[in-house]
Scaffold this motif. Sequence first.
Motif, PDB file in Angstrom:
ATOM      1  N   TYR A 282     -15.078   4.132   2.360  1.00 52.41           N
ATOM      2  CA  TYR A 282     -15.674   2.681   1.991  1.00 52.41           C
ATOM      3  C   TYR A 282     -15.236   3.162   0.604  1.00 52.41           C
ATOM      4  CZ  TYR A 282     -19.483  -0.603  -0.533  1.00 52.41           C
ATOM      5  OH  TYR A 282     -19.545  -1.877  -0.716  1.00 52.41           O
ATOM      6  N   ALA A 283     -16.244   3.844  -0.747  1.00 55.98           N
ATOM      7  CA  ALA A 283     -16.195   4.174  -1.521  1.00 55.98           C
ATOM      8  C   ALA A 283     -13.893   3.892  -2.022  1.00 55.98           C
ATOM      9  CB  ALA A 283     -16.253   4.897  -2.352  1.00 55.98           C
ATOM     10  N   MET A 284     -13.428   4.739  -1.022  1.00 53.32           N
ATOM     11  CA  MET A 284     -11.989   4.480  -1.409  1.00 53.32           C
ATOM     12  C   MET A 284     -10.743   3.522  -1.532  1.00 53.32           C
ATOM     13  SD  MET A 284      -9.837   7.890   0.320  1.00 53.32           S
ATOM     14  CE  MET A 284     -10.349   7.132   2.032  1.00 53.32           C
ATOM     15  N   ILE A 285     -11.836   2.079  -0.409  1.00 53.22           N
ATOM     16  CA  ILE A 285     -11.284   0.274  -0.335  1.00 53.22           C
ATOM     17  C   ILE A 285     -11.380  -0.286  -1.182  1.00 53.22           C
ATOM     18  CG2 ILE A 285     -11.283  -1.211   1.023  1.00 53.22           C
ATOM     19  CD1 ILE A 285     -11.449   0.346   3.573  1.00 53.22           C
ATOM     20  N   LYS A 286     -13.215   0.561  -2.032  1.00 49.52           N
ATOM     21  CA  LYS A 286     -13.935  -0.602  -3.246  1.00 49.52           C
ATOM     22  C   LYS A 286     -12.937   0.024  -4.105  1.00 49.52           C
ATOM     23  CE  LYS A 286     -17.008  -3.188  -0.949  1.00 49.52           C
ATOM     24  NZ  LYS A 286     -16.591  -4.582  -1.240  1.00 49.52           N
ATOM     25  N   ALA A 287     -12.747   0.877  -4.220  1.00 48.37           N
ATOM     26  CA  ALA A 287     -11.669   1.194  -6.172  1.00 48.37           C
ATOM     27  C   ALA A 287     -10.438   0.311  -6.013  1.00 48.37           C
ATOM     28  CB  ALA A 287     -11.633   2.775  -5.612  1.00 48.37           C
ATOM     29  N   ALA A 288      -9.725   0.879  -4.364  1.00 49.36           N
ATOM     30  CA  ALA A 288      -8.431  -0.057  -4.423  1.00 49.36           C
ATOM     31  C   ALA A 288      -8.762  -1.431  -4.156  1.00 49.36           C
ATOM     32  CB  ALA A 288      -7.787   0.526  -3.166  1.00 49.36           C
ATOM     33  N   GLU A 289      -9.633  -2.369  -4.011  1.00 45.08           N
ATOM     34  CA  GLU A 289      -9.678  -3.630  -4.616  1.00 45.08           C
ATOM     35  C   GLU A 289     -10.030  -3.240  -5.983  1.00 45.08           C
ATOM     36  OE1 GLU A 289     -12.575  -6.731  -2.045  1.00 45.08           O
ATOM     37  OE2 GLU A 289     -13.243  -4.626  -2.942  1.00 45.08           O
ATOM     38  N   GLU A 290     -10.836  -2.681  -6.729  1.00 45.09           N
ATOM     39  CA  GLU A 290     -11.056  -2.909  -7.737  1.00 45.09           C
ATOM     40  C   GLU A 290     -10.438  -3.127  -8.653  1.00 45.09           C
ATOM     41  OE1 GLU A 290     -14.762  -0.028  -9.290  1.00 45.09           O
ATOM     42  OE2 GLU A 290     -15.809  -2.369  -8.466  1.00 45.09           O
ATOM     43  N   LYS A 291      -9.282  -1.883  -8.103  1.00 47.01           N
ATOM     44  CA  LYS A 291      -8.477  -1.944  -9.255  1.00 47.01           C
ATOM     45  C   LYS A 291      -6.635  -3.429  -9.491  1.00 47.01           C
ATOM     46  CE  LYS A 291      -8.325   1.782 -11.056  1.00 47.01           C
ATOM     47  NZ  LYS A 291      -7.792   2.443 -12.498  1.00 47.01           N
ATOM     48  N   GLY A 292      -7.620  -4.036  -7.845  1.00 43.46           N
ATOM     49  CA  GLY A 292      -6.176  -5.203  -7.648  1.00 43.46           C
ATOM     50  C   GLY A 292      -5.586  -4.550  -6.936  1.00 43.46           C
ATOM     51  N   TRP A 293      -5.239  -2.785  -6.380  1.00 46.59           N
ATOM     52  CA  TRP A 293      -3.858  -2.819  -5.378  1.00 46.59           C
ATOM     53  C   TRP A 293      -4.383  -3.223  -4.508  1.00 46.59           C
ATOM     54  CZ3 TRP A 293      -5.630   2.914  -6.995  1.00 46.59           C
ATOM     55  CH2 TRP A 293      -4.729   2.581  -8.660  1.00 46.59           C
ATOM     56  N   VAL A 294      -4.910  -3.373  -3.734  1.00 49.38           N
ATOM     57  CA  VAL A 294      -5.458  -4.488  -1.692  1.00 49.38           C
ATOM     58  C   VAL A 294      -5.994  -5.585  -2.157  1.00 49.38           C
ATOM     59  CG1 VAL A 294      -4.856  -1.834  -1.266  1.00 49.38           C
ATOM     60  CG2 VAL A 294      -7.046  -2.266  -1.186  1.00 49.38           C
ATOM     61  N   ASP A 295      -5.527  -6.113  -1.059  1.00 44.00           N
ATOM     62  CA  ASP A 295      -7.026  -7.183  -0.186  1.00 44.00           C
ATOM     63  C   ASP A 295      -7.714  -6.203   0.241  1.00 44.00           C
ATOM     64  OD1 ASP A 295      -8.207  -9.387   1.210  1.00 44.00           O
ATOM     65  OD2 ASP A 295      -6.691 -10.339   1.099  1.00 44.00           O
ATOM     66  N   GLY A 296      -9.115  -6.164  -0.719  1.00 44.67           N
ATOM     67  CA  GLY A 296     -10.185  -5.490   0.295  1.00 44.67           C
ATOM     68  C   GLY A 296     -10.650  -5.388   1.539  1.00 44.67           C
ATOM     69  N   LYS A 297     -10.618  -7.134   1.548  1.00 40.54           N
ATOM     70  CA  LYS A 297     -11.679  -7.598   2.151  1.00 40.54           C
ATOM     71  C   LYS A 297     -10.226  -7.464   4.231  1.00 40.54           C
ATOM     72  CE  LYS A 297     -14.641 -11.391   0.772  1.00 40.54           C
ATOM     73  NZ  LYS A 297     -14.889 -10.617  -0.209  1.00 40.54           N
ATOM     74  N   LYS A 298      -9.023  -7.576   3.803  1.00 36.55           N
ATOM     75  CA  LYS A 298      -8.438  -7.658   4.780  1.00 36.55           C
ATOM     76  C   LYS A 298      -8.407  -5.937   5.245  1.00 36.55           C
ATOM     77  CE  LYS A 298      -5.195 -11.290   4.283  1.00 36.55           C
ATOM     78  NZ  LYS A 298      -3.844 -12.264   3.439  1.00 36.55           N
ATOM     79  N   ILE A 299      -8.024  -4.695   4.512  1.00 33.37           N
ATOM     80  CA  ILE A 299      -8.082  -3.574   4.976  1.00 33.37           C
ATOM     81  C   ILE A 299      -9.706  -3.705   5.167  1.00 33.37           C
ATOM     82  CG2 ILE A 299      -8.030  -2.147   3.621  1.00 33.37           C
ATOM     83  CD1 ILE A 299      -5.479  -2.770   3.547  1.00 33.37           C
ATOM     84  N   MET A 300     -10.386  -3.927   4.892  1.00 36.43           N
ATOM     85  CA  MET A 300     -11.616  -3.506   5.415  1.00 36.43           C
ATOM     86  C   MET A 300     -11.548  -4.011   7.110  1.00 36.43           C
ATOM     87  SD  MET A 300     -15.195  -5.366   5.289  1.00 36.43           S
ATOM     88  CE  MET A 300     -14.789  -7.315   5.150  1.00 36.43           C
ATOM     89  N   LEU A 301     -11.588  -5.130   7.089  1.00 34.09           N
ATOM     90  CA  LEU A 301     -11.498  -6.038   8.390  1.00 34.09           C
ATOM     91  C   LEU A 301     -10.265  -4.766   9.211  1.00 34.09           C
ATOM     92  CD1 LEU A 301     -11.707  -9.737   8.164  1.00 34.09           C
ATOM     93  CD2 LEU A 301     -13.504  -8.243   9.263  1.00 34.09           C
ATOM     94  N   GLU A 302      -9.581  -4.824   8.979  1.00 37.62           N
ATOM     95  CA  GLU A 302      -8.423  -4.070  10.019  1.00 37.62           C
ATOM     96  C   GLU A 302      -8.208  -2.469   9.339  1.00 37.62           C
ATOM     97  OE1 GLU A 302      -3.876  -2.142   8.597  1.00 37.62           O
ATOM     98  OE2 GLU A 302      -4.087  -3.716   8.092  1.00 37.62           O
ATOM     99  N   THR A 303      -9.204  -2.520   9.078  1.00 40.21           N
ATOM    100  CA  THR A 303      -9.314  -0.388   8.709  1.00 40.21           C
ATOM    101  C   THR A 303     -11.001  -0.342  10.322  1.00 40.21           C
ATOM    102  OG1 THR A 303      -9.190   0.052   6.719  1.00 40.21           O
ATOM    103  CG2 THR A 303     -11.385   1.548   8.025  1.00 40.21           C
ATOM    104  N   LEU A 304     -11.670  -1.647  10.289  1.00 43.67           N
ATOM    105  CA  LEU A 304     -12.750  -1.822  11.598  1.00 43.67           C
ATOM    106  C   LEU A 304     -12.651  -2.204  12.957  1.00 43.67           C
ATOM    107  CD1 LEU A 304     -15.580  -3.167   9.191  1.00 43.67           C
ATOM    108  CD2 LEU A 304     -15.191  -0.592  10.153  1.00 43.67           C
ATOM    109  N   THR A 305     -11.482  -2.731  13.105  1.00 43.32           N
ATOM    110  CA  THR A 305     -11.089  -3.123  14.051  1.00 43.32           C
ATOM    111  C   THR A 305      -9.689  -2.043  14.300  1.00 43.32           C
ATOM    112  OG1 THR A 305     -10.135  -5.228  13.128  1.00 43.32           O
ATOM    113  CG2 THR A 305      -8.983  -4.501  14.766  1.00 43.32           C
ATOM    114  N   ALA A 306      -9.086  -0.761  13.540  1.00 47.11           N
ATOM    115  CA  ALA A 306      -9.083   0.110  13.864  1.00 47.11           C
ATOM    116  C   ALA A 306      -9.801   1.424  15.211  1.00 47.11           C
ATOM    117  CB  ALA A 306      -7.427   0.564  13.273  1.00 47.11           C
TER     118      ALA A 306
END
Length: 332
Positions: A282-306
């Motif tokens: 969880y923290a890795m996605i949130k940190a990358a999202e705060e940095k503006g490096w990833v779209d946090g919501k899309k990464i979140m849904l992709e990760t959980l779907t996987a």
Amino acid sequence: MLQTHRPRRLRRNQTVRNLVKETTLTVNDLIYPMFVMEDANNESHKVEVPSMPGCYRFTPDLLLKEITEVYALGINAIALFPAILEHKKDDTGSESYNPNGLIQQTVREIKKEIPDIIVITDVALDPFTSHGHDGLLGEDGYILNDETVEVLVKMALSQAEAGADMVAPSDMMDGRIGAIRDALDENGFDRVSIMAYSAKYASAYYGPFRDALGSAPKSGDKKTYQMDPANSREALKEIALDIDEGADIVMVKPALAYLDIIYKVKEATDLPVAAYNVSGEYAMIKAAEEKGWVDGKKIMLETLTAMKRAGADVILTYFAKEVAQILGKDYS
């Protein structure tokens, strides 16, 4: 005439893609882990976990309000974890089975106000021990297995008496599922389910969770009872043992770096398989999202779907509330 396979025909627009989608994530797949805390001054407040943006420790009254909100979003199950006051911790974790303890009182209040929500309680001693381990320490510092199981049984019984729908032993002691199942049945709690942390690895992904509960071990590590991340066959052995002892649901923890384990476990059993999308993931996605490096919501849904695609029937995730807000409570 030469026949050409054109898989892109089934990707040409969103409607077609939805029609042939193989894996669908819904709010019914989610369990929301939540932190309840004691306050020395009995004040009402919540505290954000620094390493887990968007996750909070709640005093019981505010936790109840939060649960009411997430239940309205369609989240039907929560997993409770306690942050107790330091002076209540001891070498044996005796507060864990206090009938008037934090978890026991909180469960009663939840079931009184929201009786239909599934309340899952953690069965492990690390939040309650002064040394931060999941079991009782021997003189040589080794975790005592059978003596720990005796305490875990008391803990599980106290949670069932308080109204827990499901107990979740996360300690990784040998034989604890059978001992807890026998005790529950003998004391009239045959309807209380067991979600076994069956393949729980000695992972570096747990750091933020231990920050949230103040449950990091004061000495040594947990490698004598949690599994070696290098092993996969051992996971299947642990799963088989827990099933034989009476587990209703088996779990793999962590999830993201262990998708192969989830897949193997799903192939090996007909029981529901849970995956724990842990704090570090969880923290890795949130940190990358705060940095503006990833779209946090899309990464979140992709990760959980996987995780679901790999074979998870249910997912414990700190993203549950966000996912429910995106998908909507009627999404099924």
